[in-house]
Design a protein around this motif. Sequence first.
Motif, PDB file in Angstrom:
ATOM      1  N   UNK A 172     -25.784   8.782  16.059  1.00 21.18           N
ATOM      2  CA  UNK A 172     -27.412   8.437  16.683  1.00 21.18           C
ATOM      3  C   UNK A 172     -26.571   7.936  17.839  1.00 21.18           C
ATOM      4  N   UNK A 173     -27.386   6.827  18.485  1.00 29.36           N
ATOM      5  CA  UNK A 173     -27.314   5.872  19.725  1.00 29.36           C
ATOM      6  C   UNK A 173     -27.278   4.501  19.023  1.00 29.36           C
ATOM      7  N   UNK A 174     -25.859   4.104  19.099  1.00 31.34           N
ATOM      8  CA  UNK A 174     -25.818   2.619  18.826  1.00 31.34           C
ATOM      9  C   UNK A 174     -24.800   1.814  20.034  1.00 31.34           C
ATOM     10  N   UNK A 175     -24.587   0.374  19.654  1.00 35.15           N
ATOM     11  CA  UNK A 175     -24.093  -0.251  20.477  1.00 35.15           C
ATOM     12  C   UNK A 175     -22.480  -0.856  20.688  1.00 35.15           C
ATOM     13  N   UNK A 176     -21.541  -1.063  20.725  1.00 28.42           N
ATOM     14  CA  UNK A 176     -20.453  -1.356  20.554  1.00 28.42           C
ATOM     15  C   UNK A 176     -20.843  -2.373  19.848  1.00 28.42           C
ATOM     16  N   UNK A 177     -19.715  -2.067  18.513  1.00 32.22           N
ATOM     17  CA  UNK A 177     -19.459  -3.013  17.140  1.00 32.22           C
ATOM     18  C   UNK A 177     -20.510  -3.462  16.698  1.00 32.22           C
ATOM     19  N   UNK A 178     -21.717  -1.692  16.258  1.00 31.16           N
ATOM     20  CA  UNK A 178     -22.330  -1.680  15.804  1.00 31.16           C
ATOM     21  C   UNK A 178     -22.027  -0.424  14.320  1.00 31.16           C
ATOM     22  N   UNK A 179     -22.872  -0.626  13.651  1.00 29.89           N
ATOM     23  CA  UNK A 179     -22.640   0.598  12.597  1.00 29.89           C
ATOM     24  C   UNK A 179     -23.469   2.099  12.718  1.00 29.89           C
ATOM     25  N   UNK A 180     -22.714   3.278  12.166  1.00 30.82           N
ATOM     26  CA  UNK A 180     -23.653   3.581  11.399  1.00 30.82           C
ATOM     27  C   UNK A 180     -23.110   4.761  10.554  1.00 30.82           C
ATOM     28  N   UNK A 181     -23.569   5.399   9.323  1.00 27.66           N
ATOM     29  CA  UNK A 181     -23.387   6.095   8.314  1.00 27.66           C
ATOM     30  C   UNK A 181     -23.681   7.526   8.299  1.00 27.66           C
ATOM     31  N   UNK A 182     -22.783   8.569   8.715  1.00 27.55           N
ATOM     32  CA  UNK A 182     -22.745   9.633   8.545  1.00 27.55           C
ATOM     33  C   UNK A 182     -22.755   9.978   7.295  1.00 27.55           C
ATOM     34  N   UNK A 183     -23.435  11.772   7.207  1.00 26.47           N
ATOM     35  CA  UNK A 183     -23.501  11.884   5.387  1.00 26.47           C
ATOM     36  C   UNK A 183     -23.735  13.878   5.538  1.00 26.47           C
ATOM     37  N   UNK A 184     -22.855  14.803   5.289  1.00 20.23           N
ATOM     38  CA  UNK A 184     -23.062  15.711   4.381  1.00 20.23           C
ATOM     39  C   UNK A 184     -23.004  16.273   3.392  1.00 20.23           C
TER      40      UNK A 184
END
Length: 115
Positions: free
Chosen positions: A10-22
């Motif tokens: 997705x779209x996130x701002x600098x310093x942010x977090x995301x979690x990818x799953x597979x």
Amino acid sequence: QVQLVESGGGLVQPGGSLRLSCVASGSIFSWHTMGWYRQAPGKQRELVADITGGGSTNYADSVKGRFTISRDNAKNTVYLQMNSLKLEDTAVYYCNSRLGGAISWGQGTQVTVSS
């Protein structure tokens, strides 16, 4: 042949977090070394992190201390927790499975870091 389906981009701002799953199917997941790769526009695909069936991990220098790879063998799932995201982390992220000479790829998920 292993089938791999990624999610969580997705779209996130600098310093942010995301979690990818597979999520993997079609083979004995715990036997496979699982990895996350990424490819930015105009650049070659590169290894981000990988994890063996026994849980040993390996990271690209550019993500050490910010990203964490993990796996849940009961759920046939590998994760990539991405913290402190930077503009240069923008790329399509691909899940990868390796067992012996057999390699499988997911379809990729877009991660965009932008203010």
